[in-house]
Design an enzyme around this catalytic site. Structure first.
Site, PDB file in Angstrom:
ATOM      1  N   ASN A 182       0.857  -1.187   0.000  1.00 35.77           N
ATOM      2  CA  ASN A 182       0.000   0.000   0.000  1.00 35.77           C
ATOM      3  C   ASN A 182       0.895   1.239   0.000  1.00 35.77           C
ATOM      4  OD1 ASN A 182      -1.843   2.008   0.518  1.00 35.77           O
ATOM      5  ND2 ASN A 182      -2.420   1.292   2.563  1.00 35.77           N
ATOM      6  N   HIS A 218      -9.667   0.723   4.973  1.00 36.26           N
ATOM      7  CA  HIS A 218      -8.342   0.897   5.590  1.00 36.26           C
ATOM      8  C   HIS A 218      -8.461   1.851   6.782  1.00 36.26           C
ATOM      9  CE1 HIS A 218      -4.252   2.333   6.224  1.00 36.26           C
ATOM     10  NE2 HIS A 218      -3.896   1.146   5.740  1.00 36.26           N
ATOM     11  N   GLU A 256      -5.371  -5.270  10.676  1.00 34.78           N
ATOM     12  CA  GLU A 256      -4.356  -4.244  10.905  1.00 34.78           C
ATOM     13  C   GLU A 256      -4.694  -3.505  12.196  1.00 34.78           C
ATOM     14  OE1 GLU A 256      -2.281  -2.820   7.110  1.00 34.78           O
ATOM     15  OE2 GLU A 256      -4.231  -1.898   7.087  1.00 34.78           O
ATOM     16  N   GLY A 282       9.207   0.941  13.372  1.00 34.17           N
ATOM     17  CA  GLY A 282      10.227   0.549  14.348  1.00 34.17           C
ATOM     18  C   GLY A 282      10.163   1.345  15.647  1.00 34.17           C
ATOM     19  N   GLY A 311       2.908  -1.015   4.287  1.00 31.86           N
ATOM     20  CA  GLY A 311       2.877   0.393   3.898  1.00 31.86           C
ATOM     21  C   GLY A 311       4.277   0.896   3.620  1.00 31.86           C
TER      22      GLY A 311
HETATM   23  P1  PGA Z   1       2.724   0.386   7.613  1.00 29.47           P
HETATM   24  O1  PGA Z   1       1.275   0.521   6.927  1.00 29.47           O
HETATM   25  O2  PGA Z   1       3.347  -0.866   7.059  1.00 29.47           O
HETATM   26  O3  PGA Z   1       3.451   1.638   7.187  1.00 29.47           O
HETATM   27  O4  PGA Z   1       2.497   0.312   9.077  1.00 29.47           O
HETATM   28  C1  PGA Z   1       0.436  -0.594   6.806  1.00 29.47           C
HETATM   29  C2  PGA Z   1      -0.910  -0.162   6.274  1.00 29.47           C
HETATM   30  O5  PGA Z   1      -1.378   0.915   6.651  1.00 29.47           O
HETATM   31  O6  PGA Z   1      -1.535  -0.870   5.466  1.00 29.47           O
END
Ligand code: PGA
Length: 241
Positions: free
Chosen positions: A6, A88, A158, A167, A224
């Site tokens: 994404n 999302h 999620e 991180g 993401g």
């Molecule tokens: P991230 O996003 O990997 O930057 O935490 C994941 C997402 O929002 O689908």
């Protein structure tokens, strides 16, 4: 195994094109799809060709008409999309989408022939107030109850508090993810006999991707920020394959 990227609104057109060129050579047995910004969709779709699928980050719930600024599932389908993210966390929490909006978008995707990726997740507040299961149950019920074509669905778990942490701060442990995926799979049995894939998202990167993808109930990942740089995206693909 699904590896979904994404790209949100992170990249310029030139960056998205360069990244698409860099990752277009298949390096993994997984089903890989990228979800570019709407404006870059067709360009990225042309560049990745048949090796990588493409999806919409968001669709309108109606196919056509006087809806300024909207892009329908049908238009994405015409442009070559296979998938669409629906619900999302940023759509729900930044743009105020309700469970009812999510349901209408799921129906629009199924009508248009797109595979919807239904995103669900509890907030930190839900978690702290012991409302995680309540939140997930409600999101699933509103999305799935009586949904024609539910068997095409993919669910992405999620946890909102684990997204975009890069991180820093809290992240969901693989054990927590596995437990929640099993719980979701069990919930889904109320709505369909089909085996709906459940994928995980929230600060997945090359260093931790295998700790999630090696779990029996995690059937893929939605990534993401770590998918927006060629080096880390490629490291994820090779870690998984
Ligand atoms: P991230 O996003 O990997 O930057 O935490 C994941 C997402 O929002 O689908």
């Amino acid at each position: 195994m699904y590896i979904f990227a994404n790209w949100k609104m992170y990249l310029t057109a030139a960056e998205a094109t360069a990244l698409a060129q860099d990752i277009a050579v298949p390096t993994s047995d997984a089903t890989v799809a990228v979800f570019p910004n709407t404006l870059d969709f067709e360009r990225v779709h042309d560049v990745v060709g048949a090796s990588i699928a493409t999806g919409a980050q968001n669709v309108a719930w109606t196919p056509q008409g006087a809806y300024t600024g909207a892009t329908s599932a049908r238009l994405f389908k015409e442009a070559g999309a296979t998938y669409a993210l629906v619900g999302h966390s940023e759509r729900r929490h930044v743009f105020g989408e309700s469970n009812e909006d999510v349901r209408k978008k799921l129906e629009a995707c199924i009508d248009a022939g797109l595979i919807p990726v239904l995103c669900i997740g509890e907030t930190k507040e839900d978690l702290d107030n012991d409302k995680k299961e309540y939140r997930l149950k409600k999101q699933l019920m509103k999305a799935c109850e009586g949904l024609d074509g539910i068997e095409t669905l993919i669910v992405a778990y999620e946890p909102v508090w684990a997204i975009s942490k890069g991180g820093v701060g809290e992240s969901c442990s693989p054990e927590q993810a596995e437990k929640t995926h099993l719980w979701i799979k069990n919930e889904l049995k109320q709505y369909t006999n089909a085996d709906i894939p459940v994928i995980y998202g929230g600060s997945v990167k090359a260093e931790n991707v295998v700790s999630f993808t090696s779990l029996p109930s995690v059937e893929g990942v939605l990534i993401g920020s770590a998918s927006t740089r060629a080096d880390s995206f490629k490291a994820i693909l090779s870690a998984v394959s």
